[in-house]
Motif scaffolding. Structure first.
Motif, PDB file in Angstrom:
ATOM      1  N   MET A 151       0.831  -1.205   0.000  1.00 53.23           N
ATOM      2  CA  MET A 151       0.000   0.000   0.000  1.00 53.23           C
ATOM      3  C   MET A 151       0.866   1.256   0.000  1.00 53.23           C
ATOM      4  O   MET A 151       0.604   2.202  -0.770  1.00 53.23           O
ATOM      5  N   ALA A 152       1.881   1.301   0.834  1.00 53.27           N
ATOM      6  CA  ALA A 152       2.744   2.478   0.918  1.00 53.27           C
ATOM      7  C   ALA A 152       3.455   2.726  -0.413  1.00 53.27           C
ATOM      8  O   ALA A 152       3.570   3.881  -0.867  1.00 53.27           O
ATOM      9  N   ALA A 153       3.931   1.670  -1.054  1.00 51.94           N
ATOM     10  CA  ALA A 153       4.606   1.821  -2.345  1.00 51.94           C
ATOM     11  C   ALA A 153       3.651   2.355  -3.400  1.00 51.94           C
ATOM     12  O   ALA A 153       4.003   3.230  -4.202  1.00 51.94           O
TER      13      ALA A 153
ATOM     14  N   TYR B  90      -9.942  -8.081  -4.450  1.00 61.82           N
ATOM     15  CA  TYR B  90     -10.478  -6.796  -4.883  1.00 61.82           C
ATOM     16  C   TYR B  90     -10.763  -5.864  -3.709  1.00 61.82           C
ATOM     17  O   TYR B  90     -10.489  -4.658  -3.786  1.00 61.82           O
ATOM     18  N   ALA B  91     -11.330  -6.377  -2.626  1.00 62.90           N
ATOM     19  CA  ALA B  91     -11.737  -5.513  -1.513  1.00 62.90           C
ATOM     20  C   ALA B  91     -10.544  -4.789  -0.902  1.00 62.90           C
ATOM     21  O   ALA B  91     -10.630  -3.595  -0.587  1.00 62.90           O
ATOM     22  N   ARG B  92      -9.432  -5.501  -0.725  1.00 64.76           N
ATOM     23  CA  ARG B  92      -8.258  -4.847  -0.146  1.00 64.76           C
ATOM     24  C   ARG B  92      -7.586  -3.916  -1.154  1.00 64.76           C
ATOM     25  O   ARG B  92      -7.024  -2.893  -0.779  1.00 64.76           O
ATOM     26  N   ALA B  93      -7.642  -4.258  -2.436  1.00 69.28           N
ATOM     27  CA  ALA B  93      -7.158  -3.330  -3.461  1.00 69.28           C
ATOM     28  C   ALA B  93      -8.013  -2.070  -3.472  1.00 69.28           C
ATOM     29  O   ALA B  93      -7.501  -0.965  -3.658  1.00 69.28           O
ATOM     30  N   ARG B  94      -9.317  -2.230  -3.270  1.00 66.24           N
ATOM     31  CA  ARG B  94     -10.229  -1.090  -3.231  1.00 66.24           C
ATOM     32  C   ARG B  94      -9.847  -0.118  -2.115  1.00 66.24           C
ATOM     33  O   ARG B  94      -9.870   1.107  -2.305  1.00 66.24           O
ATOM     34  N   ARG B  95      -9.485  -0.623  -0.963  1.00 66.43           N
ATOM     35  CA  ARG B  95      -9.055   0.240   0.142  1.00 66.43           C
ATOM     36  C   ARG B  95      -7.825   1.050  -0.244  1.00 66.43           C
ATOM     37  O   ARG B  95      -7.710   2.236   0.081  1.00 66.43           O
ATOM     38  N   VAL B  96      -6.914   0.410  -0.947  1.00 66.17           N
ATOM     39  CA  VAL B  96      -5.681   1.092  -1.349  1.00 66.17           C
ATOM     40  C   VAL B  96      -5.979   2.164  -2.392  1.00 66.17           C
ATOM     41  O   VAL B  96      -5.391   3.255  -2.376  1.00 66.17           O
ATOM     42  N   ILE B  97      -6.882   1.875  -3.321  1.00 64.15           N
ATOM     43  CA  ILE B  97      -7.249   2.874  -4.330  1.00 64.15           C
ATOM     44  C   ILE B  97      -7.855   4.106  -3.661  1.00 64.15           C
ATOM     45  O   ILE B  97      -7.539   5.247  -4.018  1.00 64.15           O
ATOM     46  N   TRP B  98      -8.725   3.899  -2.674  1.00 63.95           N
ATOM     47  CA  TRP B  98      -9.303   5.032  -1.951  1.00 63.95           C
ATOM     48  C   TRP B  98      -8.227   5.783  -1.161  1.00 63.95           C
ATOM     49  O   TRP B  98      -8.267   7.016  -1.075  1.00 63.95           O
ATOM     50  N   ALA B  99      -7.265   5.040  -0.587  1.00 59.81           N
ATOM     51  CA  ALA B  99      -6.167   5.701   0.124  1.00 59.81           C
ATOM     52  C   ALA B  99      -5.358   6.558  -0.835  1.00 59.81           C
ATOM     53  O   ALA B  99      -4.974   7.693  -0.516  1.00 59.81           O
ATOM     54  N   GLY B 100      -5.090   6.039  -2.041  1.00 57.05           N
ATOM     55  CA  GLY B 100      -4.361   6.811  -3.039  1.00 57.05           C
ATOM     56  C   GLY B 100      -5.132   8.034  -3.492  1.00 57.05           C
ATOM     57  O   GLY B 100      -4.561   9.114  -3.672  1.00 57.05           O
ATOM     58  N   THR B 101      -6.448   7.887  -3.662  1.00 62.16           N
ATOM     59  CA  THR B 101      -7.275   9.020  -4.059  1.00 62.16           C
ATOM     60  C   THR B 101      -7.247  10.114  -3.000  1.00 62.16           C
ATOM     61  O   THR B 101      -7.101  11.306  -3.309  1.00 62.16           O
TER      62      THR B 101
ATOM     63  N   TRP C 188      -8.839   7.311 -10.336  1.00 62.12           N
ATOM     64  CA  TRP C 188      -9.874   6.561  -9.635  1.00 62.12           C
ATOM     65  C   TRP C 188     -10.570   5.566 -10.559  1.00 62.12           C
ATOM     66  O   TRP C 188     -10.691   4.378 -10.253  1.00 62.12           O
ATOM     67  N   ALA C 189     -11.012   6.040 -11.715  1.00 61.53           N
ATOM     68  CA  ALA C 189     -11.730   5.176 -12.646  1.00 61.53           C
ATOM     69  C   ALA C 189     -10.821   4.101 -13.231  1.00 61.53           C
ATOM     70  O   ALA C 189     -11.197   2.916 -13.305  1.00 61.53           O
ATOM     71  N   GLY C 190      -9.621   4.489 -13.637  1.00 58.91           N
ATOM     72  CA  GLY C 190      -8.710   3.532 -14.249  1.00 58.91           C
ATOM     73  C   GLY C 190      -8.280   2.424 -13.310  1.00 58.91           C
ATOM     74  O   GLY C 190      -8.218   1.250 -13.694  1.00 58.91           O
ATOM     75  N   GLU C 191      -7.988   2.782 -12.075  1.00 54.65           N
ATOM     76  CA  GLU C 191      -7.548   1.770 -11.116  1.00 54.65           C
ATOM     77  C   GLU C 191      -8.669   0.787 -10.785  1.00 54.65           C
ATOM     78  O   GLU C 191      -8.439  -0.414 -10.653  1.00 54.65           O
ATOM     79  N   PHE C 192      -9.892   1.293 -10.649  1.00 55.08           N
ATOM     80  CA  PHE C 192     -10.998   0.393 -10.346  1.00 55.08           C
ATOM     81  C   PHE C 192     -11.312  -0.526 -11.522  1.00 55.08           C
ATOM     82  O   PHE C 192     -11.629  -1.704 -11.335  1.00 55.08           O
ATOM     83  N   VAL C 193     -11.233  -0.009 -12.739  1.00 51.55           N
ATOM     84  CA  VAL C 193     -11.431  -0.869 -13.909  1.00 51.55           C
ATOM     85  C   VAL C 193     -10.347  -1.933 -13.964  1.00 51.55           C
ATOM     86  O   VAL C 193     -10.623  -3.122 -14.215  1.00 51.55           O
ATOM     87  N   ASN C 194      -9.116  -1.545 -13.724  1.00 50.16           N
ATOM     88  CA  ASN C 194      -8.001  -2.492 -13.725  1.00 50.16           C
ATOM     89  C   ASN C 194      -8.226  -3.605 -12.698  1.00 50.16           C
ATOM     90  O   ASN C 194      -8.081  -4.800 -13.003  1.00 50.16           O
ATOM     91  N   SER C 195      -8.585  -3.232 -11.482  1.00 50.89           N
ATOM     92  CA  SER C 195      -8.770  -4.214 -10.413  1.00 50.89           C
ATOM     93  C   SER C 195      -9.969  -5.116 -10.684  1.00 50.89           C
ATOM     94  O   SER C 195      -9.907  -6.336 -10.489  1.00 50.89           O
ATOM     95  N   TYR C 196     -11.060  -4.533 -11.162  1.00 48.12           N
ATOM     96  CA  TYR C 196     -12.274  -5.307 -11.443  1.00 48.12           C
ATOM     97  C   TYR C 196     -12.026  -6.337 -12.541  1.00 48.12           C
ATOM     98  O   TYR C 196     -12.403  -7.510 -12.408  1.00 48.12           O
TER      99      TYR C 196
ATOM    100  N   THR D 107     -18.739  -3.165  -5.810  1.00 50.11           N
ATOM    101  CA  THR D 107     -18.956  -1.726  -5.824  1.00 50.11           C
ATOM    102  C   THR D 107     -17.671  -1.000  -5.461  1.00 50.11           C
ATOM    103  O   THR D 107     -16.959  -1.410  -4.552  1.00 50.11           O
ATOM    104  N   PRO D 108     -17.364   0.089  -6.169  1.00 49.06           N
ATOM    105  CA  PRO D 108     -16.177   0.871  -5.778  1.00 49.06           C
ATOM    106  C   PRO D 108     -16.456   1.783  -4.586  1.00 49.06           C
ATOM    107  O   PRO D 108     -15.508   2.301  -3.979  1.00 49.06           O
ATOM    108  N   PHE D 109     -17.733   1.960  -4.244  1.00 46.54           N
ATOM    109  CA  PHE D 109     -18.096   2.933  -3.216  1.00 46.54           C
ATOM    110  C   PHE D 109     -18.182   2.280  -1.835  1.00 46.54           C
ATOM    111  O   PHE D 109     -19.215   2.299  -1.163  1.00 46.54           O
TER     112      PHE D 109
END
Length: 248
Positions: A28-30, A82-93, A140-148, A242-244
């Motif tokens: 996550m930090a990286a 996906y769920a843990r990747a989702r947390r990281v995407i929100w942290a990055g956002t 935000w959109a690109g990372e969620f599409v990638n992960s999904y 859901t990304p939300f």
């Protein structure tokens, strides 16, 4: 999770609640660090490279390092789900938004009379609201599409053909990222013709996918290492995509 030579255990993401992963925080930090540095150092500069038979070809300087975030995104989804990747995407956002606010405040502060670098500071760190908005939306959109796409492909392939999942998800995610960012950030902007926006957009997309292909052996090594060390191989069966949300 247990560390050892035993192969990772396949487990449904819906059954993986709680628990502590040894390397998740480091990944996550990286991810967040690369996102922030790419936005500060590379997003707004157009460089050029000489291509034999074509001549000089423009490209966005951020291409050199930003695609690494998609590799890390692949690692997060493939290893942790996906769920843990989702947390990281929100942290990055959140980190990108805070960076934008901090840059705006610091640049706006009146400089001391003895400090003569305000102009250079504004050039480097001054945030154009349009570019910040485009960057956040595209990321935000690109990372969620990638992960999904990666998570869905893992279920469809039953965990086989990792190379196809990482490259396929990058084609989709980076395509969405580029299609959102460049028109929003630079279409009709000073110094950017419509042809230049389109040219850089498709060049960025192609180069990002090419980077993913080149880094595929590294992705294999990192994913294999983390799966063995964490002792799990997560499949997103029963996952709410859901990304939300930030729950796991």
């Amino acid at each position: 999770m247990n560390e050892g030579a035993r192969p990772p255990a396949a487990i449904a993401a819906s059954a993986l609640t709680g628990g502590h992963f040894r390397y998740y925080d480091f990944v996550m930090a990286a991810f967040v660090a690369i996102i922030l540095l790419s936005n500060v150092l590379g997003a707004g500069k157009v460089a050029q490279v000489w291509l034999p038979g074509i001549g000089y070809w423009p490209f966005g300087a951020g291409i050199l390092f930003f695609p690494v975030s998609y590799v890390i995104g692949d690692v997060l989804t493939e290893v942790y789900g996906y769920a843990r990747a989702r947390r990281v995407i929100w942290a990055g956002t959140g980190a990108v938004l805070f960076m934008a606010v901090m840059a705006w405040v610091v640049v706006a502060l009146p400089p001391a009379p003895s400090w003569g670098n305000q102009g250079a500071y504004e050039t480097i760190f001054g945030q154009v609201p349009r570019i910040v908005f485009a960057s956040v939306c595209a990321f935000w959109a690109g990372e969620f599409v990638n992960s999904y796409v990666l998570a869905r492909m893992k279920l469809l392939t039953r965990g086989r053909m990792l190379w196809a999942r990482t490259i396929g998800s990058t084609i989709a995610g980076q395509g969405v990222d580029s299609l959102i960012f460049y028109p929003l950030a630079f279409l009709y902007a000073v110094g950017w013709t419509t042809d230049l926006v389109i040219q850089v957009l498709f060049t960025q997309w192609a180069l990002k996918v090419a980077w993913e292909v080149v880094l595929t052996p590294v992705t294999y090594v990192v994913i294999g290492f983390l799966k063995r060390r964490e002792g799990v191989d997560v499949y997103d069966e029963g996952t709410d995509f859901t990304p939300f949300a930030t729950r796991v």
